[in-house]
Design an enzyme around this catalytic site. Structure first.
Site, mmCIF file in Angstrom:
data_model
loop_
_atom_site.group_PDB
_atom_site.id
_atom_site.type_symbol
_atom_site.label_atom_id
_atom_site.label_comp_id
_atom_site.label_asym_id
_atom_site.label_seq_id
_atom_site.Cartn_x
_atom_site.Cartn_y
_atom_site.Cartn_z
ATOM 1 N N ARG A 1 -9.615 -18.607 39.332
ATOM 2 C CA ARG A 1 -8.953 -19.794 38.802
ATOM 3 C C ARG A 1 -7.455 -19.642 38.578
ATOM 4 O O ARG A 1 -6.751 -20.636 38.473
ATOM 5 C CB ARG A 1 -9.624 -20.207 37.483
ATOM 6 C CG ARG A 1 -11.013 -20.787 37.659
ATOM 7 C CD ARG A 1 -11.703 -20.976 36.327
ATOM 8 N NE ARG A 1 -12.071 -19.706 35.719
ATOM 9 C CZ ARG A 1 -12.614 -19.585 34.512
ATOM 10 N NH1 ARG A 1 -12.830 -20.664 33.778
ATOM 11 N NH2 ARG A 1 -12.942 -18.411 34.029
ATOM 12 N N ARG B 1 -11.657 -25.494 44.939
ATOM 13 C CA ARG B 1 -12.721 -25.859 44.003
ATOM 14 C C ARG B 1 -12.870 -27.371 43.896
ATOM 15 O O ARG B 1 -13.979 -27.875 43.675
ATOM 16 C CB ARG B 1 -12.418 -25.257 42.626
ATOM 17 C CG ARG B 1 -13.526 -25.454 41.607
ATOM 18 C CD ARG B 1 -13.199 -24.785 40.293
ATOM 19 N NE ARG B 1 -11.996 -25.346 39.690
ATOM 20 C CZ ARG B 1 -11.453 -24.881 38.573
ATOM 21 N NH1 ARG B 1 -11.984 -23.857 37.954
ATOM 22 N NH2 ARG B 1 -10.363 -25.442 38.078
ATOM 23 N N TYR C 1 -29.941 -12.427 31.407
ATOM 24 C CA TYR C 1 -29.849 -13.824 31.843
ATOM 25 C C TYR C 1 -31.236 -14.428 32.051
ATOM 26 O O TYR C 1 -31.513 -15.558 31.646
ATOM 27 C CB TYR C 1 -29.051 -13.929 33.141
ATOM 28 C CG TYR C 1 -27.553 -13.940 32.944
ATOM 29 C CD1 TYR C 1 -26.931 -14.949 32.208
ATOM 30 C CD2 TYR C 1 -26.743 -12.954 33.505
ATOM 31 C CE1 TYR C 1 -25.554 -14.966 32.026
ATOM 32 C CE2 TYR C 1 -25.366 -12.962 33.327
ATOM 33 C CZ TYR C 1 -24.774 -13.966 32.589
ATOM 34 O OH TYR C 1 -23.419 -13.983 32.402
ATOM 35 N N ARG D 1 -12.110 -10.296 39.457
ATOM 36 C CA ARG D 1 -11.889 -11.744 39.495
ATOM 37 C C ARG D 1 -10.566 -12.081 40.166
ATOM 38 O O ARG D 1 -9.927 -13.086 39.824
ATOM 39 C CB ARG D 1 -11.960 -12.364 38.095
ATOM 40 C CG ARG D 1 -13.363 -12.316 37.505
ATOM 41 C CD ARG D 1 -13.470 -13.112 36.220
ATOM 42 N NE ARG D 1 -14.815 -12.966 35.653
ATOM 43 C CZ ARG D 1 -15.089 -12.951 34.358
ATOM 44 N NH1 ARG D 1 -14.128 -13.096 33.472
ATOM 45 N NH2 ARG D 1 -16.315 -12.818 33.936
ATOM 46 N N ASP E 1 -21.836 -13.913 42.738
ATOM 47 C CA ASP E 1 -22.201 -13.842 41.330
ATOM 48 C C ASP E 1 -23.360 -12.867 41.194
ATOM 49 O O ASP E 1 -24.132 -12.676 42.144
ATOM 50 C CB ASP E 1 -22.614 -15.218 40.796
ATOM 51 C CG ASP E 1 -22.686 -15.225 39.275
ATOM 52 O OD1 ASP E 1 -23.777 -14.912 38.735
ATOM 53 O OD2 ASP E 1 -21.680 -15.518 38.622
#
Length: 349
Positions: free
Chosen positions: A33, A42, A156, A29, A79
């Protein structure tokens, strides 16, 4: 496109088991963020799928940490559920919540209706992104591919979203295992196709994320996760034997021994296992990645340095890629991320 030993980037050489003078370093990651540059982007592209599927945006996001910190690995910004629409699974990625599967897969008819993955048709942006990343970083860094593992994708797809209990897919596993095994095998075939595609488009090392396999007890891991990790890796190695494969399982302390038989070249170790213990379990022929607690990056520089050096010493000077045990946390100070990279890059065996 195979680099010779002389000009291959550091992370690729370490992953192959070649002698290097320091551990290569990247961060899961690392595009995300905690970086102001990412948060600014974003705001312009609020949808995760926009950021990961519009080539010029995904390229920019993938390169943000490389330009800022110079890691030895640049990973495709993506992803794990990205290939699902190409199999006929309607999904989206909700900001802050993760993947949402609009019609969870719970019947034989739904599984029978899944289509084989054709990345050129359904994922053409991946080729554009990976080719651009290879061109941009040259031999200064290794370009990493990014895929999910069959159990985690199935979790998922069956749950319909992330879960704390995984009761729906475990219910299927324990009451209708034949149905689940069909789904897992279809995912394994699709992921193998996707990995090969990423390699052909420029990925030099591929990491497969089995994020939720640590939710299984060892017995169930051996039944529902491990065989399908093996199916993916075996299929990829048949056509691309020289591309190193990294396997990550979150919360992997209880299944470390089983992970060793996955066929992966490198096991990504989280912080629930001491790195020296992981080395002892995995043996000398399997590489290790990790395994610093991301929370360490909230400590002082001296504390961060000590933990980095401790991890590197325990991993040894062969087949180790320095990383966190999982993704960098969103509120991590950027200057501490920079210190992490710089400290590892200054280390010498």
């Amino acid at each position: 496109m195979v680099s010779t030993t002389q000009d291959a980037p550091l992370l690729l050489r370490a992953a192959r088991g070649e002698s290097v003078d320091r551990p290569p370093v990247w961060m899961m990651r690392q595009a995300g963020r905690y970086m102001k540059a990412y948060r600014d982007l974003r705001e312009k592209y609020p949808s995760f799928r926009e950021r990961s599927e519009i080539p010029e945006v995904a390229i920019e996001v993938s390169l943000q940490p490389w330009r800022a910190f110079g890691p030895d690995g640049v990973i495709l910004f993506s992803d794990i559920v990205t290939p699902m629409p190409g199999m006929g699974i309607d999904m989206d990625i909700a900001e802050g919540k993760g993947p949402i599967i609009h019609a969870p897969l719970r019947t034989q008819a739904q599984i029978d209706n899944l289509t084989p993955l054709n990345p050129d048709e359904s994922l053409p942006f991946i080729k554009t992104i990976l080719k651009a990343l290879r061109q941009e970083v040259g031999n200064q860094a290794t370009v990493l591919g990014f895929v999910g593992a069959p159990w985690t994708l199935a979790a998922y797809a069956v749950e319909g979203k992330g879960s704390k209990t995984y009761s729906v897919i475990k219910g299927m596993a324990f009451s209708d295992p034949t149905l689940l095994h069909q789904l897992l095998s279809k995912f394994a075939d699709a992921i193998a196709i996707y990995v090969r595609y990423q390699i052909d488009c420029g990925a030099q090392v591929v990491q497969m994320f089995d994020s939720w396999a640590g939710q299984l007890c060892p017995q169930d891991y051996e039944t529902f996760a491990l065989p399908y990790q093996q199916q993916v890796i075996q299929q990829v190695k048949e056509t691309h034997p020289d591309t190193p494969f990294i396997l990550l399982v979150s919360g992997s302390a209880g299944v470390m021994k089983q992970m060793a038989s996955s066929g992966a070249d490198t096991i990504s170790v989280d912080w629930t296992v001491d790195m020296a213990e992981a080395r002892a379990i995995l043996g000398p022929n399997i590489g290790v990645q990790g395994n610093m607690d991301p929370g360490v990056l909230f400590g002082s520089q001296n504390f961060i340095r000590d933990r980095i050096h401790d991890t590197i010493r325990k991993a040894g000077n062969h087949k180790h890629i320095m990383n966190l045990g999982h993704g960098i946390l969103p509120t991590t100070p950027e200057e501490n991320a920079a210190f992490f990279f710089e400290t590892v890059k200054q280390y010498r065996y």
